[in-house]
Design an enzyme around this catalytic site. Structure first.
Site, PDB file in Angstrom:
ATOM      1  N   ALA A   1      49.848  -2.492  20.982  1.00 59.05           N
ATOM      2  CA  ALA A   1      49.719  -2.838  22.401  1.00 59.05           C
ATOM      3  C   ALA A   1      50.960  -2.324  23.116  1.00 59.05           C
ATOM      4  O   ALA A   1      52.086  -2.694  22.775  1.00 59.05           O
ATOM      5  CB  ALA A   1      49.577  -4.351  22.570  1.00 59.05           C
TER       6      ALA A   1
ATOM      7  N   VAL B   1      54.069  -4.021  18.895  1.00 56.44           N
ATOM      8  CA  VAL B   1      54.556  -3.662  20.233  1.00 56.44           C
ATOM      9  C   VAL B   1      54.832  -2.160  20.276  1.00 56.44           C
ATOM     10  O   VAL B   1      55.671  -1.647  19.526  1.00 56.44           O
ATOM     11  CB  VAL B   1      55.821  -4.454  20.595  1.00 56.44           C
ATOM     12  N   LYS B   2      54.115  -1.489  21.159  1.00 53.64           N
ATOM     13  CA  LYS B   2      54.214  -0.034  21.276  1.00 53.64           C
ATOM     14  C   LYS B   2      55.241   0.313  22.347  1.00 53.64           C
ATOM     15  O   LYS B   2      55.101  -0.064  23.513  1.00 53.64           O
ATOM     16  CB  LYS B   2      52.834   0.530  21.637  1.00 53.64           C
ATOM     17  N   VAL B   3      56.289   1.035  21.941  1.00 52.47           N
ATOM     18  CA  VAL B   3      57.449   1.277  22.797  1.00 52.47           C
ATOM     19  C   VAL B   3      57.683   2.790  22.914  1.00 52.47           C
ATOM     20  O   VAL B   3      57.626   3.500  21.907  1.00 52.47           O
ATOM     21  CB  VAL B   3      58.703   0.605  22.197  1.00 52.47           C
TER      22      VAL B   3
END
Length: 221
Positions: A60, A86-88
């Site tokens: 996400a 968590v997509k960063v």
């Protein structure tokens, strides 16, 4: 190698799950918009719906580009489900945030990676996954598979646990070649996964078997 599906379409995710080969899902704001998912509350509900389908990790993506905001958004996303990753983005503030999340035991996916140096930084910061974009490199006449090979060599040299998640995968041969070059994961549309099922000799062989079976069965009557 793990198979992730790159979509926000619940029907496609369910079909991949039913096929029995789905290991996870990646999404991004563009894919959400494609499905008509608008508004923060609707996006959150959609992530929950995705997590209800798959047993694997679900990436996400944060929208923020400043450290404090990346942390805030990432913590909110991580609360939704244990499977949320968590997509960063691969930026200076993103690397700082990945280190924070890593220390907090939160899984991360460092996205928009286009060089081995970027992948090395992501691994040093403790990223769970790093996402090199094959298709976009191909678009500018650069060998995306060579990047996969370079990252694999570096990670193996130093035993980094970060998994290579090949992204921007567009067709079946991308998947096969990623497997050859040692990617841990590929993420692709459903069409690329189902294309692996197809071969003309399989179709013709099955047609022949069925024809022979019919002829033998009718001959016994």
């Amino acid at each position: 190698m793990k198979f992730f599906i790159d979509t926000a379409n619940l029907a496609d995710i369910q079909e991949a799950q039913n096929l029995g080969v789905l290991d996870g899902v990646t999404t991004n704001p563009s894919l959400m918009a494609k499905e008509g998912i608008c508004g923060a509350e609707n996006v959150v509900d959609h992530y929950k719906a995705i997590c209800a389908i798959t047993d694997g990790d679900v990436s996400a993506e944060v929208i923020a580009v400043h450290y404090d905001e990346i942390i805030r958004e990432g913590l909110e996303l991580a609360k939704l489900d244990d499977r949320i990753v968590v997509k960063v983005p691969m930026i200076r503030e993103g690397i700082k945030a990945i280190k924070y999340f890593s220390n907090a035991g939160i899984k991360t996916n460092c996205t928009l990676v286009f060089s081995a140096g970027q992948a090395l930084l992501a691994a040093k910061a403790g990223a769970t996954y790093v996402s090199p974009f094959l298709g976009r490199l191909d678009d500018i006449s650069t060998d995306g598979l060579e990047l996969i090979s370079d990252i694999r060599l570096i990670y193996d040299n130093y035993e980094f646990p970060t998994q290579i998640l090949a992204a921007s995968v567009r067709h079946a041969m991308h998947i096969v070649n990623c497997a050859k070059f040692g990617a841990d994961v590929t993420t692709s549309p459903l069409s690329a996964i189902t294309a692996l099922l197809k071969h003309p000799l399989t179709d013709s062989g099955l047609a022949q078997f069925l024809a022979d079976h019919k002829r033998v069965s009718e001959g016994n009557n």
